[in-house]
Design a protein around this motif. Structure first.
Motif, PDB file in Angstrom:
ATOM      1  N   ASN A  56     -93.646 -20.627  15.075  1.00 50.81           N
ATOM      2  CA  ASN A  56     -92.237 -20.307  15.342  1.00 50.81           C
ATOM      3  C   ASN A  56     -91.883 -18.912  14.852  1.00 50.81           C
ATOM      4  N   THR A  57     -91.100 -18.221  15.646  1.00 51.49           N
ATOM      5  CA  THR A  57     -90.642 -16.883  15.295  1.00 51.49           C
ATOM      6  C   THR A  57     -89.127 -16.795  15.432  1.00 51.49           C
ATOM      7  N   TYR A  58     -88.560 -15.842  14.715  1.00 50.39           N
ATOM      8  CA  TYR A  58     -87.112 -15.685  14.672  1.00 50.39           C
ATOM      9  C   TYR A  58     -86.840 -14.181  14.712  1.00 50.39           C
ATOM     10  N   TYR A  59     -85.818 -13.791  15.466  1.00 55.40           N
ATOM     11  CA  TYR A  59     -85.563 -12.372  15.653  1.00 55.40           C
ATOM     12  C   TYR A  59     -84.091 -12.042  15.503  1.00 55.40           C
ATOM     13  N   ALA A  60     -83.852 -10.818  15.085  1.00 53.04           N
ATOM     14  CA  ALA A  60     -82.496 -10.292  15.131  1.00 53.04           C
ATOM     15  C   ALA A  60     -82.123 -10.081  16.601  1.00 53.04           C
ATOM     16  N   ASP A  61     -80.855 -10.214  16.893  1.00 51.56           N
ATOM     17  CA  ASP A  61     -80.400 -10.046  18.276  1.00 51.56           C
ATOM     18  C   ASP A  61     -80.751  -8.668  18.823  1.00 51.56           C
ATOM     19  N   SER A  62     -80.753  -7.682  17.952  1.00 53.08           N
ATOM     20  CA  SER A  62     -80.975  -6.306  18.383  1.00 53.08           C
ATOM     21  C   SER A  62     -82.393  -6.057  18.894  1.00 53.08           C
ATOM     22  N   VAL A  63     -83.334  -6.931  18.538  1.00 58.63           N
ATOM     23  CA  VAL A  63     -84.729  -6.714  18.950  1.00 58.63           C
ATOM     24  C   VAL A  63     -85.268  -7.843  19.816  1.00 58.63           C
ATOM     25  N   LYS A  64     -84.485  -8.873  19.982  1.00 59.72           N
ATOM     26  CA  LYS A  64     -84.943 -10.038  20.746  1.00 59.72           C
ATOM     27  C   LYS A  64     -85.327  -9.619  22.164  1.00 59.72           C
ATOM     28  N   GLY A  65     -86.487 -10.067  22.590  1.00 63.40           N
ATOM     29  CA  GLY A  65     -86.976  -9.717  23.917  1.00 63.40           C
ATOM     30  C   GLY A  65     -87.773  -8.432  23.967  1.00 63.40           C
ATOM     31  N   ARG A  66     -87.719  -7.639  22.888  1.00 66.37           N
ATOM     32  CA  ARG A  66     -88.462  -6.381  22.841  1.00 66.37           C
ATOM     33  C   ARG A  66     -89.562  -6.407  21.776  1.00 66.37           C
ATOM     34  N   PHE A  67     -89.331  -7.137  20.710  1.00 60.10           N
ATOM     35  CA  PHE A  67     -90.274  -7.203  19.590  1.00 60.10           C
ATOM     36  C   PHE A  67     -90.912  -8.588  19.535  1.00 60.10           C
ATOM     37  N   THR A  68     -92.166  -8.616  19.117  1.00 64.83           N
ATOM     38  CA  THR A  68     -92.883  -9.877  18.973  1.00 64.83           C
ATOM     39  C   THR A  68     -93.660  -9.879  17.668  1.00 64.83           C
ATOM     40  N   ILE A  69     -93.460 -10.941  16.907  1.00 65.50           N
ATOM     41  CA  ILE A  69     -94.189 -11.107  15.649  1.00 65.50           C
ATOM     42  C   ILE A  69     -95.306 -12.121  15.846  1.00 65.50           C
ATOM     43  N   SER A  70     -96.448 -11.834  15.262  1.00 66.23           N
ATOM     44  CA  SER A  70     -97.566 -12.771  15.288  1.00 66.23           C
ATOM     45  C   SER A  70     -98.293 -12.672  13.954  1.00 66.23           C
ATOM     46  N   ARG A  71     -99.087 -13.677  13.668  1.00 64.97           N
ATOM     47  CA  ARG A  71     -99.862 -13.663  12.430  1.00 64.97           C
ATOM     48  C   ARG A  71    -101.233 -14.263  12.679  1.00 64.97           C
ATOM     49  N   ASP A  72    -102.167 -13.828  11.856  1.00 62.79           N
ATOM     50  CA  ASP A  72    -103.519 -14.366  11.886  1.00 62.79           C
ATOM     51  C   ASP A  72    -103.846 -14.786  10.462  1.00 62.79           C
ATOM     52  N   ASN A  73    -103.755 -16.072  10.186  1.00 63.34           N
ATOM     53  CA  ASN A  73    -103.967 -16.555   8.827  1.00 63.34           C
ATOM     54  C   ASN A  73    -105.428 -16.425   8.386  1.00 63.34           C
ATOM     55  N   ALA A  74    -106.328 -16.387   9.323  1.00 58.86           N
ATOM     56  CA  ALA A  74    -107.736 -16.201   8.968  1.00 58.86           C
ATOM     57  C   ALA A  74    -107.998 -14.784   8.488  1.00 58.86           C
ATOM     58  N   LYS A  75    -107.225 -13.832   9.012  1.00 57.84           N
ATOM     59  CA  LYS A  75    -107.402 -12.424   8.640  1.00 57.84           C
ATOM     60  C   LYS A  75    -106.340 -11.929   7.673  1.00 57.84           C
ATOM     61  N   ASN A  76    -105.414 -12.825   7.302  1.00 56.22           N
ATOM     62  CA  ASN A  76    -104.341 -12.466   6.362  1.00 56.22           C
ATOM     63  C   ASN A  76    -103.511 -11.280   6.860  1.00 56.22           C
ATOM     64  N   THR A  77    -103.163 -11.330   8.116  1.00 54.77           N
ATOM     65  CA  THR A  77    -102.372 -10.244   8.678  1.00 54.77           C
ATOM     66  C   THR A  77    -101.184 -10.777   9.480  1.00 54.77           C
ATOM     67  N   VAL A  78    -100.147  -9.975   9.507  1.00 51.70           N
ATOM     68  CA  VAL A  78     -98.994 -10.237  10.357  1.00 51.70           C
ATOM     69  C   VAL A  78     -98.695  -8.953  11.102  1.00 51.70           C
ATOM     70  N   SER A  79     -98.317  -9.083  12.359  1.00 46.30           N
ATOM     71  CA  SER A  79     -98.092  -7.913  13.206  1.00 46.30           C
ATOM     72  C   SER A  79     -96.705  -7.941  13.812  1.00 46.30           C
ATOM     73  N   LEU A  80     -96.230  -6.757  14.112  1.00 48.83           N
ATOM     74  CA  LEU A  80     -94.953  -6.600  14.802  1.00 48.83           C
ATOM     75  C   LEU A  80     -95.212  -5.698  16.004  1.00 48.83           C
ATOM     76  N   GLN A  81     -95.207  -6.297  17.178  1.00 48.00           N
ATOM     77  CA  GLN A  81     -95.387  -5.539  18.418  1.00 48.00           C
ATOM     78  C   GLN A  81     -94.007  -5.130  18.913  1.00 48.00           C
ATOM     79  N   MET A  82     -93.805  -3.825  19.049  1.00 49.12           N
ATOM     80  CA  MET A  82     -92.499  -3.309  19.435  1.00 49.12           C
ATOM     81  C   MET A  82     -92.620  -2.623  20.788  1.00 49.12           C
ATOM     82  N   SER A  83     -91.785  -3.021  21.709  1.00 46.20           N
ATOM     83  CA  SER A  83     -91.791  -2.455  23.055  1.00 46.20           C
ATOM     84  C   SER A  83     -90.384  -2.003  23.421  1.00 46.20           C
ATOM     85  N   SER A  84     -90.317  -1.206  24.486  1.00 45.22           N
ATOM     86  CA  SER A  84     -89.019  -0.689  24.951  1.00 45.22           C
ATOM     87  C   SER A  84     -88.232  -0.096  23.796  1.00 45.22           C
ATOM     88  N   LEU A  85     -88.901   0.709  23.013  1.00 46.49           N
ATOM     89  CA  LEU A  85     -88.282   1.248  21.804  1.00 46.49           C
ATOM     90  C   LEU A  85     -87.131   2.180  22.131  1.00 46.49           C
TER      91      LEU A  85
END
Length: 126
Positions: A56-85
Protein backbone atom coordinates in the motif's frame (compact mmCIF):
# COMPACT_ATOMS: atom_id res chain seq x y z
CA UNK A 1 18.45 2.61 11.10
CA UNK A 2 20.70 4.68 8.85
CA UNK A 3 19.21 6.12 5.67
CA UNK A 4 21.07 7.37 2.62
CA UNK A 5 19.13 9.16 -0.11
CA UNK A 6 20.44 9.59 -3.62
CA UNK A 7 19.37 10.32 -7.16
CA UNK A 8 18.60 14.02 -7.04
CA UNK A 9 19.61 16.42 -9.75
CA UNK A 10 18.52 19.01 -12.28
CA UNK A 11 15.73 18.15 -14.69
CA UNK A 12 13.54 20.08 -17.06
CA UNK A 13 9.84 20.49 -16.45
CA UNK A 14 7.97 17.47 -17.72
CA UNK A 15 10.92 15.21 -17.10
CA UNK A 16 11.43 12.31 -14.74
CA UNK A 17 13.76 11.46 -11.91
CA UNK A 18 14.13 8.50 -9.62
CA UNK A 19 15.25 8.87 -6.03
CA UNK A 20 16.53 5.99 -3.96
CA UNK A 21 17.00 5.54 -0.26
CA UNK A 22 19.21 2.80 1.11
CA UNK A 23 18.73 1.62 4.67
CA UNK A 24 21.11 -0.16 6.98
CA UNK A 25 21.40 -1.12 10.59
CA UNK A 26 17.98 -2.54 11.43
CA UNK A 27 15.33 -4.77 9.93
CA UNK A 28 14.12 -2.66 7.05
CA UNK A 29 10.73 -4.35 6.79
CA UNK A 30 9.90 -3.24 10.34
CA UNK A 31 9.51 0.32 9.11
CA UNK A 32 6.96 2.34 7.26
CA UNK A 33 8.95 4.44 4.80
CA UNK A 34 8.08 7.98 3.90
CA UNK A 35 9.27 10.66 1.54
CA UNK A 36 9.12 14.33 2.45
CA UNK A 37 10.35 17.46 0.74
CA UNK A 38 11.38 20.90 1.83
CA UNK A 39 11.51 23.90 -0.47
CA UNK A 40 13.59 26.95 0.48
CA UNK A 41 11.93 28.92 3.24
CA UNK A 42 9.15 26.40 3.67
CA UNK A 43 8.32 23.58 6.03
CA UNK A 44 9.13 19.97 5.32
CA UNK A 45 5.99 18.37 3.91
CA UNK A 46 4.72 14.91 3.20
CA UNK A 47 5.15 13.53 -0.31
CA UNK A 48 4.21 9.89 0.14
CA UNK A 49 4.64 6.74 2.16
CA UNK A 50 4.64 3.00 1.76
CA UNK A 51 3.64 0.34 4.24
CA UNK A 52 5.97 -2.32 5.55
CA UNK A 53 5.20 -4.97 2.96
CA UNK A 54 5.03 -2.54 0.04
CA UNK A 55 1.43 -3.44 -0.73
CA UNK A 56 0.00 0.00 0.00
CA UNK A 57 1.12 3.51 -0.85
CA UNK A 58 -0.14 6.93 0.15
CA UNK A 59 0.48 10.24 -1.58
CA UNK A 60 0.03 13.93 -1.12
CA UNK A 61 -2.57 15.34 -3.48
CA UNK A 62 0.07 17.49 -5.13
CA UNK A 63 1.98 14.45 -6.44
CA UNK A 64 -0.75 11.86 -6.83
CA UNK A 65 -0.66 10.34 -10.30
CA UNK A 66 2.85 11.65 -10.98
CA UNK A 67 4.96 10.06 -8.23
CA UNK A 68 5.26 6.39 -7.34
CA UNK A 69 6.83 4.89 -4.24
CA UNK A 70 8.13 1.34 -4.15
CA UNK A 71 10.34 -0.68 -1.86
CA UNK A 72 12.50 -3.76 -2.04
CA UNK A 73 12.80 -5.32 1.40
CA UNK A 74 15.38 -7.81 0.18
CA UNK A 75 17.66 -4.95 -0.87
CA UNK A 76 16.68 -2.57 1.95
CA UNK A 77 15.75 0.18 -0.45
CA UNK A 78 12.83 2.47 -1.09
CA UNK A 79 12.42 4.48 -4.27
CA UNK A 80 10.49 7.51 -5.39
CA UNK A 81 9.81 7.62 -9.12
CA UNK A 82 8.88 11.14 -10.13
CA UNK A 83 7.34 11.93 -13.50
CA UNK A 84 5.80 14.98 -15.15
CA UNK A 85 7.93 17.12 -12.89
CA UNK A 86 7.01 20.74 -12.31
CA UNK A 87 9.10 23.66 -11.11
CA UNK A 88 7.12 23.60 -7.88
CA UNK A 89 8.51 20.13 -7.19
CA UNK A 90 11.91 21.75 -6.61
CA UNK A 91 13.00 20.91 -3.07
CA UNK A 92 15.31 18.83 -0.96
CA UNK A 93 13.80 15.38 -0.72
CA UNK A 94 14.15 13.27 2.40
CA UNK A 95 13.41 9.65 3.11
CA UNK A 96 12.32 8.68 6.58
CA UNK A 97 11.53 5.56 8.57
CA UNK A 98 8.67 5.10 11.02
CA UNK A 99 8.31 2.09 13.30
CA UNK A 100 4.89 3.08 14.57
CA UNK A 101 1.33 2.35 13.63
CA UNK A 102 0.20 2.58 10.05
CA UNK A 103 -2.65 5.05 10.16
CA UNK A 104 -3.82 8.14 8.39
CA UNK A 105 -3.27 10.98 8.87
CA UNK A 106 -0.51 9.94 11.26
CA UNK A 107 1.99 8.87 8.59
CA UNK A 108 1.69 12.26 6.91
CA UNK A 109 3.09 13.92 10.02
CA UNK A 110 6.86 14.32 9.86
CA UNK A 111 7.05 14.28 13.67
CA UNK A 112 6.23 10.57 13.89
CA UNK A 113 9.20 9.46 11.84
CA UNK A 114 12.09 8.08 13.84
CA UNK A 115 14.95 8.20 11.35
CA UNK A 116 15.83 10.51 8.48
CA UNK A 117 18.17 10.47 5.55
CA UNK A 118 20.35 13.43 4.72
CA UNK A 119 18.26 14.70 1.82
CA UNK A 120 18.88 15.01 -1.90
CA UNK A 121 18.28 18.11 -3.98
CA UNK A 122 15.81 18.04 -6.84
CA UNK A 123 15.66 21.08 -9.10
CA UNK A 124 13.10 21.35 -11.88
CA UNK A 125 13.73 24.07 -14.44
CA UNK A 126 10.94 25.67 -16.43
Amino acid sequence: VQLQASGGGLVQAGGSLRLSCAASGRTFSDYIMGWFRQAPGKERVFVGAINRSGSNTYYADSVKGRFTISRDNAKNTVSLQMSSLKPEDTAVYYCAADRGMLALPRIKDRRVYDYWGQGTQVTVSS
